[in-house]
Structure formats: structure tokens, C-alpha cells
Write an enzyme that holds these catalytic residues in place. Structure first.
Site, PDB file in Angstrom:
ATOM      1  N   LYS A 103       0.823  -1.219   0.000  1.00 20.05           N
ATOM      2  CA  LYS A 103       0.000   0.000   0.000  1.00 20.05           C
ATOM      3  C   LYS A 103       0.852   1.261   0.000  1.00 20.05           C
ATOM      4  O   LYS A 103       0.475   2.272  -0.587  1.00 20.05           O
ATOM      5  CB  LYS A 103      -0.929   0.010   1.219  1.00 20.05           C
ATOM      6  CG  LYS A 103      -0.223  -0.018   2.554  1.00 20.05           C
ATOM      7  CD  LYS A 103      -0.688  -1.140   3.406  1.00 20.05           C
ATOM      8  CE  LYS A 103       0.256  -1.387   4.556  1.00 20.05           C
ATOM      9  NZ  LYS A 103      -0.141  -2.523   5.360  1.00 20.05           N
ATOM     10  N   GLY A 185       1.104  -8.782  19.846  1.00 23.92           N
ATOM     11  CA  GLY A 185       1.622  -8.944  18.481  1.00 23.92           C
ATOM     12  C   GLY A 185       0.865  -8.157  17.432  1.00 23.92           C
ATOM     13  O   GLY A 185       1.132  -8.318  16.237  1.00 23.92           O
ATOM     14  N   GLU A 188       3.606  -3.323  15.746  1.00 18.05           N
ATOM     15  CA  GLU A 188       4.991  -3.660  15.445  1.00 18.05           C
ATOM     16  C   GLU A 188       5.920  -2.983  16.450  1.00 18.05           C
ATOM     17  O   GLU A 188       5.496  -2.089  17.189  1.00 18.05           O
ATOM     18  CB  GLU A 188       5.323  -3.198  14.030  1.00 18.05           C
ATOM     19  CG  GLU A 188       4.527  -3.969  13.005  1.00 18.05           C
ATOM     20  CD  GLU A 188       4.885  -3.607  11.585  1.00 18.05           C
ATOM     21  OE1 GLU A 188       6.035  -3.210  11.357  1.00 18.05           O
ATOM     22  OE2 GLU A 188       4.007  -3.725  10.739  1.00 18.05           O
ATOM     23  N   LYS A 203      -3.860   3.766   2.647  1.00 20.99           N
ATOM     24  CA  LYS A 203      -5.054   3.012   2.229  1.00 20.99           C
ATOM     25  C   LYS A 203      -6.155   3.966   1.774  1.00 20.99           C
ATOM     26  O   LYS A 203      -6.884   3.692   0.814  1.00 20.99           O
ATOM     27  CB  LYS A 203      -5.528   2.122   3.383  1.00 20.99           C
ATOM     28  CG  LYS A 203      -4.524   1.000   3.695  1.00 20.99           C
ATOM     29  CD  LYS A 203      -4.821   0.346   5.031  1.00 20.99           C
ATOM     30  CE  LYS A 203      -3.849  -0.782   5.322  1.00 20.99           C
ATOM     31  NZ  LYS A 203      -3.922  -1.280   6.699  1.00 20.99           N
TER      32      LYS A 203
HETATM   33  P1  NDP Z   1       7.707  -8.917   6.454  1.00 13.35           P
HETATM   34  O1  NDP Z   1       8.640  -7.926   7.024  1.00 13.35           O
HETATM   35  O2  NDP Z   1       7.185  -9.992   7.326  1.00 13.35           O
HETATM   36  O3  NDP Z   1       8.418  -9.629   5.209  1.00 13.35           O
HETATM   37  C1  NDP Z   1       9.148  -8.900   4.260  1.00 13.35           C
HETATM   38  C2  NDP Z   1       9.861  -9.870   3.332  1.00 13.35           C
HETATM   39  O4  NDP Z   1      10.558  -9.108   2.350  1.00 13.35           O
HETATM   40  C3  NDP Z   1      10.902 -10.742   4.031  1.00 13.35           C
HETATM   41  O5  NDP Z   1      10.840 -12.040   3.503  1.00 13.35           O
HETATM   42  C4  NDP Z   1      12.226 -10.087   3.657  1.00 13.35           C
HETATM   43  O6  NDP Z   1      13.292 -10.991   3.545  1.00 13.35           O
HETATM   44  C5  NDP Z   1      11.902  -9.529   2.290  1.00 13.35           C
HETATM   45  N1  NDP Z   1      12.740  -8.393   1.936  1.00 13.35           N
HETATM   46  C6  NDP Z   1      12.864  -7.233   2.609  1.00 13.35           C
HETATM   47  N2  NDP Z   1      13.718  -6.426   1.956  1.00 13.35           N
HETATM   48  C7  NDP Z   1      14.137  -7.096   0.867  1.00 13.35           C
HETATM   49  C8  NDP Z   1      15.041  -6.804  -0.173  1.00 13.35           C
HETATM   50  N3  NDP Z   1      15.676  -5.638  -0.254  1.00 13.35           N
HETATM   51  N4  NDP Z   1      15.228  -7.739  -1.134  1.00 13.35           N
HETATM   52  C9  NDP Z   1      14.590  -8.910  -1.074  1.00 13.35           C
HETATM   53  N5  NDP Z   1      13.722  -9.264  -0.113  1.00 13.35           N
HETATM   54  C10 NDP Z   1      13.506  -8.357   0.847  1.00 13.35           C
HETATM   55  O7  NDP Z   1       6.525  -8.082   5.772  1.00 13.35           O
HETATM   56  P2  NDP Z   1       5.000  -8.498   5.640  1.00 13.35           P
HETATM   57  O8  NDP Z   1       4.906  -9.860   5.069  1.00 13.35           O
HETATM   58  O9  NDP Z   1       4.290  -8.200   6.898  1.00 13.35           O
HETATM   59  O10 NDP Z   1       4.475  -7.406   4.587  1.00 13.35           O
HETATM   60  C11 NDP Z   1       4.747  -7.559   3.189  1.00 13.35           C
HETATM   61  C12 NDP Z   1       3.881  -6.554   2.430  1.00 13.35           C
HETATM   62  O11 NDP Z   1       2.502  -6.845   2.673  1.00 13.35           O
HETATM   63  C13 NDP Z   1       4.060  -5.083   2.823  1.00 13.35           C
HETATM   64  O12 NDP Z   1       3.910  -4.278   1.695  1.00 13.35           O
HETATM   65  C14 NDP Z   1       2.917  -4.846   3.800  1.00 13.35           C
HETATM   66  O13 NDP Z   1       2.540  -3.500   3.867  1.00 13.35           O
HETATM   67  C15 NDP Z   1       1.848  -5.675   3.154  1.00 13.35           C
HETATM   68  N6  NDP Z   1       0.765  -6.082   4.039  1.00 13.35           N
HETATM   69  C16 NDP Z   1       1.055  -6.742   5.192  1.00 13.35           C
HETATM   70  C17 NDP Z   1       0.047  -7.159   6.032  1.00 13.35           C
HETATM   71  C18 NDP Z   1       0.322  -7.904   7.280  1.00 13.35           C
HETATM   72  O14 NDP Z   1      -0.627  -8.221   8.009  1.00 13.35           O
HETATM   73  N7  NDP Z   1       1.579  -8.226   7.579  1.00 13.35           N
HETATM   74  C19 NDP Z   1      -1.360  -6.858   5.710  1.00 13.35           C
HETATM   75  C20 NDP Z   1      -1.567  -6.218   4.437  1.00 13.35           C
HETATM   76  C21 NDP Z   1      -0.511  -5.825   3.643  1.00 13.35           C
HETATM   77  P3  NDP Z   1      13.831 -11.840   4.821  1.00 13.35           P
HETATM   78  O15 NDP Z   1      12.722 -12.825   5.124  1.00 13.35           O
HETATM   79  O16 NDP Z   1      15.065 -12.485   4.356  1.00 13.35           O
HETATM   80  O17 NDP Z   1      13.998 -10.831   5.911  1.00 13.35           O
HETATM   81  N1  HSE Z   2      -0.341  -2.505  10.293  1.00 13.67           N
HETATM   82  C1  HSE Z   2      -1.522  -2.740   9.529  1.00 13.67           C
HETATM   83  C2  HSE Z   2      -2.731  -2.756  10.484  1.00 13.67           C
HETATM   84  C3  HSE Z   2      -1.368  -4.047   8.778  1.00 13.67           C
HETATM   85  O1  HSE Z   2      -2.575  -2.672  11.696  1.00 13.67           O
HETATM   86  O2  HSE Z   2      -3.841  -2.802  10.001  1.00 13.67           O
HETATM   87  C4  HSE Z   2      -2.326  -4.177   7.643  1.00 13.67           C
HETATM   88  O3  HSE Z   2      -2.070  -3.299   6.615  1.00 13.67           O
END
Ligand code: NDP
Ligand code: HSE
Length: 437
Positions: A103, A185, A188, A203
Site C-alpha cells: 500500500k 503482536g 509492530e 489506504k
Molecule cells: P515482512 O517484514 O514480514 O516480510 C518482508 C519480506 O521481504 C521478508 O521475507 C524479507 O526478507 C523480504 N525483503 C525485505 N527487503 C528485501 C530486499 N531488499 N530484497 C529482497 N527481499 C527483501 O513483511 P509483511 O509480510 O508483513 O508485509 C509484506 C507486504 O505486505 C508489505 O507491503 C505490507 O505492507 C503488506 N501487508 C502486510 C500485512 C500484514 O498483516 N503483515 C497486511 C496487508 C498488507 P527476509 O525474510 O530475508 O527478511
Molecule cells: N499494520 C496494519 C494494520 C497491517 O494494523 O492494520 C495491515 O495493513
């Protein structure tokens, strides 16, 4: 259908699990099997638990992965502006389809991604970027295209909704509720993006763009977070039969020159307990859409978390994969309306203002005069006499004023002037009011 997965964290790892556990059904729905051709991460050696995928597909070079000719669909679950933008632009310009949950990037520079998709001929889908699992963007970009959306009002950040719900239920202050959200949890380690409203503003920009056929970016969104919301504000809301929510509000409006505009804002607001969004508790999200023909629609569900977000990502993967097999692409970005974004000062809002005043003759008249000077109409006034428990000292009184709708700038100027009034010891709380209270 060969996928490149960028990111294998909270969301990406659940995408891998779902792809594996649903593989037969997904293949049947698409008409071809899905195969993970590569997964780009930052730390190849990181312990990722039991992941049903060949370790050989991991790479630390996302650029190399998205450039590969054998990739059909790039699924981005990393986040942030750069380098994610460069990866996705590269993939889209090369004709690949992209599914992203990012987003922040869409709100910052969605136009560049849409332009790259139009140039390359692939699809750009991002259902997971707003309100996690809730099917919301597809209805806005497809189902409601026969209608005219007038307003979108939503709770789109789960962390802040958990905090405000906890403050409402237990009477806790912000810091205490944030600590609970962190322990459980939801929040963050660095909760800034959530509690300061940046996440919700991103959003809001995405929702406004889709609802009003206009490119709206994060910078166009008026943003206030919840860090200033106090236990006293929550108690004041309760006394009014209201609760406090961090709302994103995107609405059509008419400017002074008669032109149609949009306003997009994120801020805490009091809403009556009878409002459909008032009962949305814990970390849930809900979005209330008003459209001319459809009327009022409500979308509700989990707005975050690995599996719920992966559900939305996979839904998009199925859609773009079907399109590729059929040799078609979804309708392009719809930004034809290109409506100007109205500054916050022109947005029409209502205020709930709680004042600690000196209890003597003429005070109410002086306070009312300030409202009148700014052409703000008072809807209700409630005074707690000294000793009622609403005021701190014997010679004090609490004055709670709720206004009618007025331009936000006039309301803000009224509050500013009240602060300087002799009779006003302090402005204890100022909150916007949404819905009819
Ligand atoms: P995380 O921090 O859990 O995971 C991020 C991933 O990206 C990790 O696997 C990390 O690698 C990888 N990464 C980070 N930097 C790099 C880089 N430079 N090159 C390659 N890989 C990289 O994030 P989330 O899964 O929580 O979020 C991912 C996306 O989803 C974001 O855009 C977030 O806004 C969106 N989102 C998340 C939600 C949620 O509930 N978590 C809900 C809705 C949207 P490594 O594992 O090796 O550290
Ligand atoms: N940090 C976001 C939330 C994750 O609390 O809703 C989903 O985008």
C-alpha cells in the site's frame, strides 16, 4: 503459470503455504498449474520453519528474478517504496502481471505502476493492499463501475482499532493500550506507521483513487494519528453515546467555485454507537461505501495477518493468471475524472469541544460569541457544574459543545481563539464527530 515471489515474511510465507495446500484447486480454477519459479528474500539463510517449497528457488537477487523470461506473474510481498518500485516497473514494462500488497508504494507512486502496466500489457492487482482479506478493491474497481460512489468511510488499520477498542472497553490510556497491542503482536516494534495514521492514509489514498476515478496520493490525504487521544476523550465520547475510531473518509464535494472535488482524510473521530462502524472491535477492519444507486454497503473482516492477507493475494493471482491464459488484461486504471483534491480546511466536519472554564456570569456568552464570529453553529451545549465531577476546581465548570457541520478551517480557528479566551482555563479535548450523534 510461473510465479516470482518477492518477499517471504509474514504474508509471503503464507502465500507459499496456501499455494501448496490449494494447488489442485487453484490449477482447476485457473486452467493451468501454478509454479513458484523463484522466491527473492533479503536473508537466504533465515530460518523459515517448515515451508513446502524447494530451497533451491530462493535468491537474494530480486532484480535478476523479475527479469527472467520464464516468469509470468510477479507477486510482491516486501513493502516500501524502493527497491520495490524498480522491481515492479521492470516486471510490468516487460509484460509480466503483478500482484502486490504494497500500500505504501501504491499510495506514493501508484501512477508509475499503472503506466508501466499499460505500457507492458500485463495486469496490476492489489486487493491485499487495503483491508487485508476483505474483498473491497474489486467491488470498487469493477462491481460499482455502474454507479456513482459518494463517500467511503472506513476503519482500515487494525492496530489502532485494537488500541481504541481497548481504551473504550477498559478505560486505559493510549500508552497502556499500545503496550497491550504490542504484547499481543498487533503493533509492530516501531508502531509509528500505524499510530500516526500513515498506514491508514496510504489506504485512504488507494480507496479514493478507485472510488472517484482520480489519482490520489498519500500526500493528498490529511492525516492525524491517535497518539493524542486520551482516556478523558474516550469517557467524553461515551457520555455522548459515542465511541472513538480512527476513520479514513474519502468524499465527493463541491468547491466554492461550483467544481466537483474530493476530500480525503484520516483522523480519530467520535461516531455514535448506532453507526455501523461503531461495533467494529479488536483488530478488525470495516469499510462503509455509499453510492447513489446502490445505497449503503458495508465490508467487514480481518484487515491484516499472514493468512488473511495471503487469501487476497492468491485471489489476485488467480485473476491475473486467468487473464494471461485468455490473452486478455483487466480494464486499465480508471482516472478519467481527475477531480481536484480539496484541502482539509474546506472539508465539512463537526467538532466536539470540551472546555474547562471559569464558572461565572457571561462566560457562556463569551464562548458562544467566538463560535458566532467564525460562523460556526452550535448544536448542543452541556455544562457540568462545579462539584459535579466534570470539573476540577470549585470555581470551574466543564463545558461540552458539539457543533453543526462547518468548514474544518472555521472550526480549527474557533478552537484556536477559545484557547486565548480569559474565561477558558483549558481546552480539554477536541474531536471531530462523524455520523449523526
Ligand atoms: P515482512 O517484514 O514480514 O516480510 C518482508 C519480506 O521481504 C521478508 O521475507 C524479507 O526478507 C523480504 N525483503 C525485505 N527487503 C528485501 C530486499 N531488499 N530484497 C529482497 N527481499 C527483501 O513483511 P509483511 O509480510 O508483513 O508485509 C509484506 C507486504 O505486505 C508489505 O507491503 C505490507 O505492507 C503488506 N501487508 C502486510 C500485512 C500484514 O498483516 N503483515 C497486511 C496487508 C498488507 P527476509 O525474510 O530475508 O527478511
Ligand atoms: N499494520 C496494519 C494494520 C497491517 O494494523 O492494520 C495491515 O495493513
Amino acid at each position: 503459470m510461473r510465479l516470482a515471489l518477492l518477499g517471504c515474511g509474514t504474508v509471503g510465507s503464507e502465500v507459499v503455504r496456501l499455494l501448496h495446500s490449494q494447488s489442485a484447486d487453484l490449477a482447476a480454477r485457473i486452467g493451468a498449474p501454478l509454479e513458484i519459479a523463484g522466491i527473492a528474500v533479503r536473508r537466504i539463510g533465515r530460518d523459515r520453519g517448515e515451508l513446502p517449497v524447494d530451497p533451491a528457488v530462493f535468491t537474494a537477487d530480486p532484480f535478476d528474478l523479475v527479469k527472467r523470461d520464464d516468469i509470468d506473474v510477479v507477486v510482491e510481498c516486501v513493502g516500501g517504496i524502493e527497491p520495490a518500485r524498480s522491481w515492479l516497473v521492470e516486471a510490468l514494462r516487460a509484460g509480466k502481471s503483478v500482484v502486490t500488497a504494497n500500500k505504501a508504494l501504491l499510495a506514493e507512486d501508484g501512477g508509475t505502476l499503472h503506466d508501466a502496466a499499460a505500457q507492458g500489457g500485463g495486469d496490476l492487482y492489489y486487493e491485499a493492499a487495503v483491508a487485508g482479506a476483505i474483498p473491497l478493491l474489486r467491488p470498487l474497481r469493477e462491481s460499482l463501475h455502474g454507479d456513482r460512489v459518494t463517500q467511503v468511510t472506513g476503519i482500515v488499520n487494525g492496530t489502532t482499532n485494537f488500541i481504541l477498542s481497548a481504551m473504550d472497553t477498559t478505560g486505559a490510556g493510549f500508552a497502556e493500550a499500545l503496550a497491550e497491542a504490542t504484547d499481543l503482536g498487533y503493533a509492530e516494534a516501531d508502531p509509528t506507521a500505524d499510530v500516526e495514521g500513515f498506514d491508514a492514509a496510504a489506504k485512504a489514498a488507494i480507496l479514493a483513487s478507485l472510488a472517484f476515478h482520480t489519482r490520489v496520493g498519500a500526500a493528498d490525504v490529511h492525516r492525524e494519528g491517535i497518539t493524542e487521544v486520551t482516556a478523558a476523550d474516550v469517557a467524553s465520547a461515551k457520555a455522548m453515546g459515542c465511541t472513538i475510531k480512527l476513520l479514513c473518509i474519502a468524499a465527493r464535494g463541491i468547491a466554492a467555485d461550483g467544481r466537483e472535488t474530493v476530500s480525503v482524510r484520516v483522523h480519530p473521530a467520535m461516531i455514535p454507537l448506532t453507526h455501523p462502524l461503531a461495533s467494529v472491535g479488536d483488530a478488525f477492519n470495516a469499510v462503509f461505501v455509499e453510492a447513489e444507486a446502490a445505497g449503503q454497503l458495508m465490508f467487514y473482516g480481518p484487515g491484516a495477518g499472514g493468512a488473511p492477507t495471503a487469501s487476497a493475494v492468491l485471489g489476485d493471482v488467480v485473476a491475473v493468471s486467468r487473464n494471461r491464459l485468455a490473452g486478455v488484461r483487466a480494464a486499465s486504471e480508471s482516472a478519467y475524472a481527475d477531480l481536484p483534491v480539496r484541502p482539509m480546511g474546506e472539508a465539512l466536519t463537526r467538532y466536539h469541544i470540551s472546555l474547562d472554564v471559569t464558572d461565572r456570569p457571561g462566560v457562556l456568552a463569551a464562548v458562544a460569541g467566538v463560535f458566532a464570529q467564525h460562523d460556526v453553529s452550535i448544536a448542543t451545549v452541556r455544562q457540568g457544574a462545579a462539584g459535579s465531577g466534570m470539573a476540577g476546581r470549585d470555581e470551574d465548570a466543564d463545558l461540552v459543545i458539539v457543533t453543526h457541520v462547518a468548514p474544518d478551517a472555521a472550526l480549527a480557528a474557533t478552537v484556536q481563539e477559545l484557547r486565548g479566551l480569559d474565561a477558558v482555563r483549558s481546552v480539554a479535548s477536541v474531536l471531530r464527530v462523524e455520523g449523526s450523534a
